[in-house]
Structure formats: C-alpha cells, structure tokens
Scaffold this motif. Structure first.
Motif, PDB file in Angstrom:
ATOM      1  N   ARG A   1       4.818 -18.722 -54.894  1.00  0.00           N
ATOM      2  CA  ARG A   1       3.689 -19.826 -54.127  1.00  0.00           C
ATOM      3  C   ARG A   1       2.678 -19.762 -54.648  1.00  0.00           C
ATOM      4  O   ARG A   1       1.882 -20.806 -54.650  1.00  0.00           O
ATOM      5  CB  ARG A   1       4.012 -19.329 -52.561  1.00  0.00           C
ATOM      6  CG  ARG A   1       5.840 -19.999 -51.905  1.00  0.00           C
ATOM      7  CD  ARG A   1       6.070 -21.303 -51.758  1.00  0.00           C
ATOM      8  NE  ARG A   1       4.829 -22.037 -51.201  1.00  0.00           N
ATOM      9  CZ  ARG A   1       4.102 -23.106 -51.477  1.00  0.00           C
ATOM     10  NH1 ARG A   1       4.843 -23.531 -53.261  1.00  0.00           N
ATOM     11  NH2 ARG A   1       3.136 -24.172 -50.917  1.00  0.00           N
ATOM     12  N   MET A   2       1.950 -18.449 -54.947  1.00  0.00           N
ATOM     13  CA  MET A   2       0.954 -18.040 -55.670  1.00  0.00           C
ATOM     14  C   MET A   2       0.403 -19.318 -57.033  1.00  0.00           C
ATOM     15  O   MET A   2      -0.435 -19.813 -57.521  1.00  0.00           O
ATOM     16  CB  MET A   2       0.521 -16.924 -55.665  1.00  0.00           C
ATOM     17  CG  MET A   2       0.283 -16.549 -53.962  1.00  0.00           C
ATOM     18  SD  MET A   2       0.037 -14.842 -54.234  1.00  0.00           S
ATOM     19  CE  MET A   2      -1.435 -14.345 -55.106  1.00  0.00           C
TER      20      MET A   2
ATOM     21  N   VAL B   1      -5.875 -22.914 -59.379  1.00  0.00           N
ATOM     22  CA  VAL B   1      -6.510 -21.581 -59.752  1.00  0.00           C
ATOM     23  C   VAL B   1      -5.862 -20.623 -58.750  1.00  0.00           C
ATOM     24  O   VAL B   1      -6.248 -20.004 -57.420  1.00  0.00           O
ATOM     25  CB  VAL B   1      -8.018 -21.179 -60.328  1.00  0.00           C
ATOM     26  CG1 VAL B   1      -8.656 -19.570 -60.774  1.00  0.00           C
ATOM     27  CG2 VAL B   1      -8.787 -22.317 -61.224  1.00  0.00           C
ATOM     28  N   THR B   2      -4.995 -19.217 -59.095  1.00  0.00           N
ATOM     29  CA  THR B   2      -4.689 -18.211 -58.404  1.00  0.00           C
ATOM     30  C   THR B   2      -5.641 -17.052 -58.887  1.00  0.00           C
ATOM     31  O   THR B   2      -5.937 -16.814 -59.911  1.00  0.00           O
ATOM     32  CB  THR B   2      -3.307 -17.363 -58.772  1.00  0.00           C
ATOM     33  OG1 THR B   2      -2.744 -19.220 -59.199  1.00  0.00           O
ATOM     34  CG2 THR B   2      -3.016 -16.720 -58.266  1.00  0.00           C
TER      35      THR B   2
ATOM     36  N   ILE C   1      -8.136 -22.712 -55.071  1.00  0.00           N
ATOM     37  CA  ILE C   1      -7.834 -21.595 -55.051  1.00  0.00           C
ATOM     38  C   ILE C   1      -6.612 -21.352 -54.242  1.00  0.00           C
ATOM     39  O   ILE C   1      -6.911 -21.578 -53.088  1.00  0.00           O
ATOM     40  CB  ILE C   1      -8.745 -20.584 -54.412  1.00  0.00           C
ATOM     41  CG1 ILE C   1     -10.227 -20.572 -56.192  1.00  0.00           C
ATOM     42  CG2 ILE C   1      -8.882 -19.002 -54.362  1.00  0.00           C
ATOM     43  CD1 ILE C   1     -11.809 -20.670 -55.210  1.00  0.00           C
ATOM     44  N   VAL C   2      -5.842 -20.408 -54.673  1.00  0.00           N
ATOM     45  CA  VAL C   2      -4.892 -20.143 -53.971  1.00  0.00           C
ATOM     46  C   VAL C   2      -5.133 -18.276 -54.312  1.00  0.00           C
ATOM     47  O   VAL C   2      -5.140 -18.076 -55.219  1.00  0.00           O
ATOM     48  CB  VAL C   2      -3.240 -20.154 -54.092  1.00  0.00           C
ATOM     49  CG1 VAL C   2      -2.452 -20.041 -55.899  1.00  0.00           C
ATOM     50  CG2 VAL C   2      -2.289 -20.014 -53.509  1.00  0.00           C
ATOM     51  N   TYR C   3      -4.352 -17.150 -53.338  1.00  0.00           N
ATOM     52  CA  TYR C   3      -4.888 -16.053 -53.267  1.00  0.00           C
ATOM     53  C   TYR C   3      -3.477 -15.585 -52.151  1.00  0.00           C
ATOM     54  O   TYR C   3      -2.932 -16.505 -51.572  1.00  0.00           O
ATOM     55  CB  TYR C   3      -6.569 -15.393 -53.051  1.00  0.00           C
ATOM     56  CG  TYR C   3      -6.520 -15.131 -52.059  1.00  0.00           C
ATOM     57  CD1 TYR C   3      -6.884 -14.167 -51.240  1.00  0.00           C
ATOM     58  CD2 TYR C   3      -6.538 -16.155 -50.834  1.00  0.00           C
ATOM     59  CE1 TYR C   3      -7.532 -13.996 -50.133  1.00  0.00           C
ATOM     60  CE2 TYR C   3      -7.456 -16.188 -49.907  1.00  0.00           C
ATOM     61  CZ  TYR C   3      -7.381 -15.274 -49.029  1.00  0.00           C
ATOM     62  OH  TYR C   3      -8.250 -14.886 -47.887  1.00  0.00           O
ATOM     63  N   GLY C   4      -3.953 -13.977 -51.909  1.00  0.00           N
ATOM     64  CA  GLY C   4      -2.865 -13.353 -51.083  1.00  0.00           C
ATOM     65  C   GLY C   4      -2.597 -13.593 -50.159  1.00  0.00           C
ATOM     66  O   GLY C   4      -1.634 -12.914 -48.512  1.00  0.00           O
ATOM     67  N   GLY C   5      -4.228 -14.203 -49.373  1.00  0.00           N
ATOM     68  CA  GLY C   5      -4.533 -14.124 -47.721  1.00  0.00           C
ATOM     69  C   GLY C   5      -4.777 -13.000 -46.913  1.00  0.00           C
ATOM     70  O   GLY C   5      -5.253 -13.784 -46.208  1.00  0.00           O
ATOM     71  N   GLY C   6      -5.570 -11.942 -47.662  1.00  0.00           N
ATOM     72  CA  GLY C   6      -5.803 -11.178 -46.958  1.00  0.00           C
ATOM     73  C   GLY C   6      -7.271 -11.858 -46.035  1.00  0.00           C
ATOM     74  O   GLY C   6      -7.860 -11.957 -47.305  1.00  0.00           O
ATOM     75  N   GLY C   7      -7.437 -10.431 -45.298  1.00  0.00           N
ATOM     76  CA  GLY C   7      -8.640 -10.957 -44.780  1.00  0.00           C
ATOM     77  C   GLY C   7      -9.176  -9.708 -45.154  1.00  0.00           C
ATOM     78  O   GLY C   7     -10.523  -9.471 -44.274  1.00  0.00           O
TER      79      GLY C   7
END
Length: 203
Positions: free
Chosen positions: A102-103, A13-14, A45-51
């Motif tokens: 990619r997401m 899931v994105t 899960i794939v997402y924008g990678g932000g912390g």
C-alpha cells in the motif's frame, strides 16, 4: 540550481523511517526537515503511520507545512509504533506485506531516512522492483551522519562482484541533507520498464 518543487510527474512520495525513540538528536532534526521540505513542495506523503521516532518527526512537520499525510500501519504494530492520531488518513492493514504494498502502490518516488532492519527490507524491496522495471520513480536516501555509507558500499560491492550491473547504480541517489531531496528527484536518471532487459547480469 535550487529546486523548490518536485518534477511535475511526482505528486505522491513514500517515506521510509525508523520508529526508534533512542536516536541522536540530529536524526530527528533531519526527519523533521524532510517533512517540511516535502510538505512545502506540495507533495502528498505516505509512510508507515507511526506516531513515534523519525516517523513522527517527519509526519508532524509535513502536516505543519500543509501536506496530506497518509499513514499505513498493520494492526499488530498499532500498539508498538503507536499509530499517529493526527494524520490526514491512518489506514490500518492486516500485515507487513500489505503495508509495504500500500505504501508504494500509488507513489511516484521513495525517500528513505535512516532506519533498522525494517527500513532495509523496504529499501531492498523497492530497489528490486525498480531493477525489474516495476517501480520507476526516484529512490533517494537521506544520509544523515553518513548512515547509509555502508549500505551503498555493499550495493557497490554487489556490482563489483557482478551480482548487479553498472546500470543498477542509477537506481538510487544519496544526499547528505533533506533540503537536497527535491533536487535529487529532478536529477534522478530516467527509468522505464525496459530495466527488466538488463535485470539479469550477463557475461
């Protein structure tokens, strides 16, 4: 009926989410609950990678629930969104276009938390791909604090004005709580590449 696991064909899931750290607490709570829901359902899960922001709240709870969480972040945003350093995988790409590709490239569904212009851009892109039969999975909007009401009103206005057709109202689902996301995936209308046959609105 309460669903605890996603449909069998949905494995990855994105998630679209804001990077803002200046929101009401209810938004972070909903983001964290979404991460827990998706992780507990056994989804990657794939997402924008932000912390930071809703991104981090969602990712932290997904990881705590045992999910494989893959972040995708452009190099130039790594200092703005502070790439999350504890993900299963953090992929650094060249630009936003590659990030968006990619997401969703291997995802079977999209879930969106509230966000700003970047989230809107991502949502409109995936809805356009779905309209053209190029993305076939459920698109679920988590409507925390009725955030997406005007977004959906705008899309419905587009249908009324004949820029989209009634069939396109089935491209997304709206839920009030993160705990309703899995059920929304089960109840999403079946979509196929035949959607391109009615992508253009005809008299």
């Amino acid at each position: 009926m309460q669903f605890s696991t996603a449909p069998a064909h949905i494995k990855r899931v994105t998630v679209y989410a804001s990077s803002s750290n200046a929101l009401a607490a209810s938004y972070y709570d909903a983001a964290a609950r979404l991460g827990a829901v998706l992780g507990s359902a056994g989804l990657d899960i794939v997402y924008g990678g932000g912390g930071v922001g809703l991104m981090r709240a969602m990712a932290d709870q997904a990881l705590a629930a045992g999910a494989h969480v893959h972040g995708v972040i452009p190099q130039f945003l790594n200092t703005v969104e502070h790439g999350h350093q504890h993900l299963s995988r953090l992929e650094v790409v060249a630009d936003l276009r590659e990030r968006k590709h990619r997401m969703i490239a291997e995802s079977h569904a999209v879930v969106s938390l509230p966000g700003g212009s970047g989230t809107f851009e991502e949502l409109f892109e995936v809805l356009t791909l779905k309209r053209l039969g190029l993305f076939l999975g459920p698109v679920v909007l988590v409507n925390t604090n009725a955030y997406f009401d005007r977004f959906v009103d705008f899309l419905q206005h587009s249908v009324r004005e004949r820029f989209m057709s009634e069939q396109h109202l089935g491209m997304w689902s709206l839920v009030n709580e993160p705990e309703q996301v899995i059920e929304a995936m089960h109840r999403a209308p079946v979509w196929s590449s035949d959607a391109r046959d009615f992508a253009a609105v005809r008299a």
